[in-house]
Design a protein around this motif. Structure first.
Motif, PDB file in Angstrom:
ATOM      1  N   ARG A  63       6.698 -10.576 -86.016  1.00  0.00           N
ATOM      2  CA  ARG A  63       7.374 -10.044 -84.826  1.00  0.00           C
ATOM      3  C   ARG A  63       7.805  -8.597 -85.040  1.00  0.00           C
ATOM      4  O   ARG A  63       7.677  -7.752 -84.149  1.00  0.00           O
ATOM      5  N   VAL A  64       8.317  -8.308 -86.229  1.00  0.00           N
ATOM      6  CA  VAL A  64       8.740  -6.940 -86.545  1.00  0.00           C
ATOM      7  C   VAL A  64       7.538  -5.994 -86.500  1.00  0.00           C
ATOM      8  O   VAL A  64       7.581  -4.921 -85.875  1.00  0.00           O
ATOM      9  N   CYS A  65       6.452  -6.394 -87.152  1.00  0.00           N
ATOM     10  CA  CYS A  65       5.271  -5.525 -87.222  1.00  0.00           C
ATOM     11  C   CYS A  65       4.606  -5.381 -85.860  1.00  0.00           C
ATOM     12  O   CYS A  65       4.090  -4.306 -85.531  1.00  0.00           O
ATOM     13  N   LEU A  66       4.607  -6.458 -85.067  1.00  0.00           N
ATOM     14  CA  LEU A  66       4.008  -6.381 -83.731  1.00  0.00           C
ATOM     15  C   LEU A  66       4.735  -5.344 -82.883  1.00  0.00           C
ATOM     16  O   LEU A  66       4.106  -4.552 -82.170  1.00  0.00           O
ATOM     17  N   GLY A  67       6.055  -5.332 -82.973  1.00  0.00           N
ATOM     18  CA  GLY A  67       6.809  -4.321 -82.229  1.00  0.00           C
ATOM     19  C   GLY A  67       6.447  -2.910 -82.649  1.00  0.00           C
ATOM     20  O   GLY A  67       6.311  -2.009 -81.812  1.00  0.00           O
ATOM     21  N   ARG A  68       6.265  -2.703 -83.962  1.00  0.00           N
ATOM     22  CA  ARG A  68       5.908  -1.370 -84.448  1.00  0.00           C
ATOM     23  C   ARG A  68       4.494  -0.986 -84.022  1.00  0.00           C
ATOM     24  O   ARG A  68       4.234   0.167 -83.656  1.00  0.00           O
ATOM     25  N   LEU A  69       3.560  -1.949 -84.044  1.00  0.00           N
ATOM     26  CA  LEU A  69       2.183  -1.665 -83.621  1.00  0.00           C
ATOM     27  C   LEU A  69       2.130  -1.348 -82.132  1.00  0.00           C
ATOM     28  O   LEU A  69       1.398  -0.450 -81.704  1.00  0.00           O
ATOM     29  N   ARG A  70       2.896  -2.082 -81.346  1.00  0.00           N
ATOM     30  CA  ARG A  70       2.902  -1.820 -79.901  1.00  0.00           C
ATOM     31  C   ARG A  70       3.508  -0.455 -79.594  1.00  0.00           C
ATOM     32  O   ARG A  70       3.024   0.264 -78.723  1.00  0.00           O
ATOM     33  N   ALA A  71       4.571  -0.100 -80.306  1.00  0.00           N
ATOM     34  CA  ALA A  71       5.173   1.228 -80.106  1.00  0.00           C
ATOM     35  C   ALA A  71       4.189   2.321 -80.486  1.00  0.00           C
ATOM     36  O   ALA A  71       4.075   3.348 -79.800  1.00  0.00           O
ATOM     37  N   ARG A  72       3.454   2.109 -81.563  1.00  0.00           N
ATOM     38  CA  ARG A  72       2.455   3.090 -82.005  1.00  0.00           C
ATOM     39  C   ARG A  72       1.358   3.238 -80.954  1.00  0.00           C
ATOM     40  O   ARG A  72       0.947   4.345 -80.620  1.00  0.00           O
ATOM     41  N   GLU A  73       0.905   2.114 -80.406  1.00  0.00           N
ATOM     42  CA  GLU A  73      -0.164   2.152 -79.403  1.00  0.00           C
ATOM     43  C   GLU A  73       0.311   2.829 -78.123  1.00  0.00           C
ATOM     44  O   GLU A  73      -0.429   3.564 -77.469  1.00  0.00           O
ATOM     45  N   ALA A  74       1.571   2.586 -77.764  1.00  0.00           N
ATOM     46  CA  ALA A  74       2.113   3.189 -76.546  1.00  0.00           C
ATOM     47  C   ALA A  74       2.182   4.703 -76.643  1.00  0.00           C
ATOM     48  O   ALA A  74       2.138   5.403 -75.624  1.00  0.00           O
ATOM     49  N   ARG A  75       2.278   5.233 -77.868  1.00  0.00           N
ATOM     50  CA  ARG A  75       2.347   6.688 -78.045  1.00  0.00           C
ATOM     51  C   ARG A  75       0.972   7.337 -78.138  1.00  0.00           C
ATOM     52  O   ARG A  75       0.863   8.561 -78.160  1.00  0.00           O
TER      53      ARG A  75
END
Length: 257
Positions: A63-75
């Protein structure tokens, strides 16, 4: 409390995030969340006297890593080249990466990943199949029923013309991506990740489109010469590729429908 060796958690985080410092931060965040479970005076308790062991550490880290990956993709704002051989040019979505790394490499069960991705285990299996198809060199999963894809594309067009972002969100996978090549970016289209962000782009850009067949599959074409290619292997639309570079368009068979 479930026991997982710290070295295994760090290896998982590194496989997901690709950066040692970021992996270490993700593991520390997961460990802080896990500390709220298990025996001790601060333990969260279930309905009985036995302390709640909490979710598996793999799920918390996921869950922690998914949030970071999604934030990275959004940028992400870089243009996309669908025929580039560069690493990551058509990389997996965050959900796909989660399944590829945690299930395929570390053996984390689909049932453990399902709550993290807020999907049924069967849907997580489909995510994995899509990710493996892309990683194996194929551009997409086998095309779905053209009639079903046409219905989905027509619904996108109708909702875009109404500016109905809620209806557009309902047609998209939660982790949907919209990729744009250099020509599309020059024309004002920006890459997007996640159903709400993709829906906003479609509402703003696809309202003036018209139905088309792109290599025989239902799609959209919008002036001046931007083509929207849809992928929907399991119902919801998972990706939309907006192509406007003449070299890219020359590779496609495009016809009005």
């Amino acid at each position: 409390m479930h026991a997982t060796p710290p070295a295994r958690l760090r290896a998982m985080a590194l496989g997901l995030l690709g950066s040692a410092p970021e992996a270490d931060r993700a593991v520390r965040t997961a460990e802080r969340a896990l500390a709220a479970y298990g025996p001790g005076p601060r333990a969260r308790r279930g309905p009985g006297p036995v302390p709640d062991p909490g979710p598996p550490p793999e799920a918390v880290l996921a869950r922690v890593c998914l949030g970071r990956l999604r934030a990275r993709e959004a940028r992400r704002t870089d243009p996309w080249d669908p025929w580039s051989d560069a690493p990551g040019s058509a990389g997996p979505t965050p959900a796909e990466r989660l399944v590829l790394v945690l299930h395929d490499r570390f053996g984390v069960p689909y049932e453990t990943l399902a709550p993290v991705l807020e999907r049924a285990p069967a849907a997580v299996r489909q995510i994995g199949a899509r990710a493996r198809a892309r990683a194996g060199g194929t551009e997409s999963m086998p095309a779905p029923d053209p009639a079903l894809l046409r219905t989905a594309v027509d619904a996108v067009l109708a909702a875009a013309r109404e500016g109905d972002t809620a209806a557009l969100c309902a047609l998209l996978d939660p982790d949907a991506v919209l990729r744009a090549d250099t020509g599309a970016v020059r024309g004002g289209v920006r890459p997007a990740h996640g159903a709400p962000a993709v829906a906003r782009v479609l509402a703003a850009r696809a309202a003036v489109a018209r139905p088309a067949l792109v290599d025989g599959a239902p799609g959209l074409i919008a002036a001046p010469d931007a083509v929207y290619v849809f992928t929907a292997p399991a119902g919801p639309i998972t990706s939309i590729d907006v192509l406007a570079d003449p070299p890219h368009l020359s590779r496609l068979a495009i016809a009005a429908s």
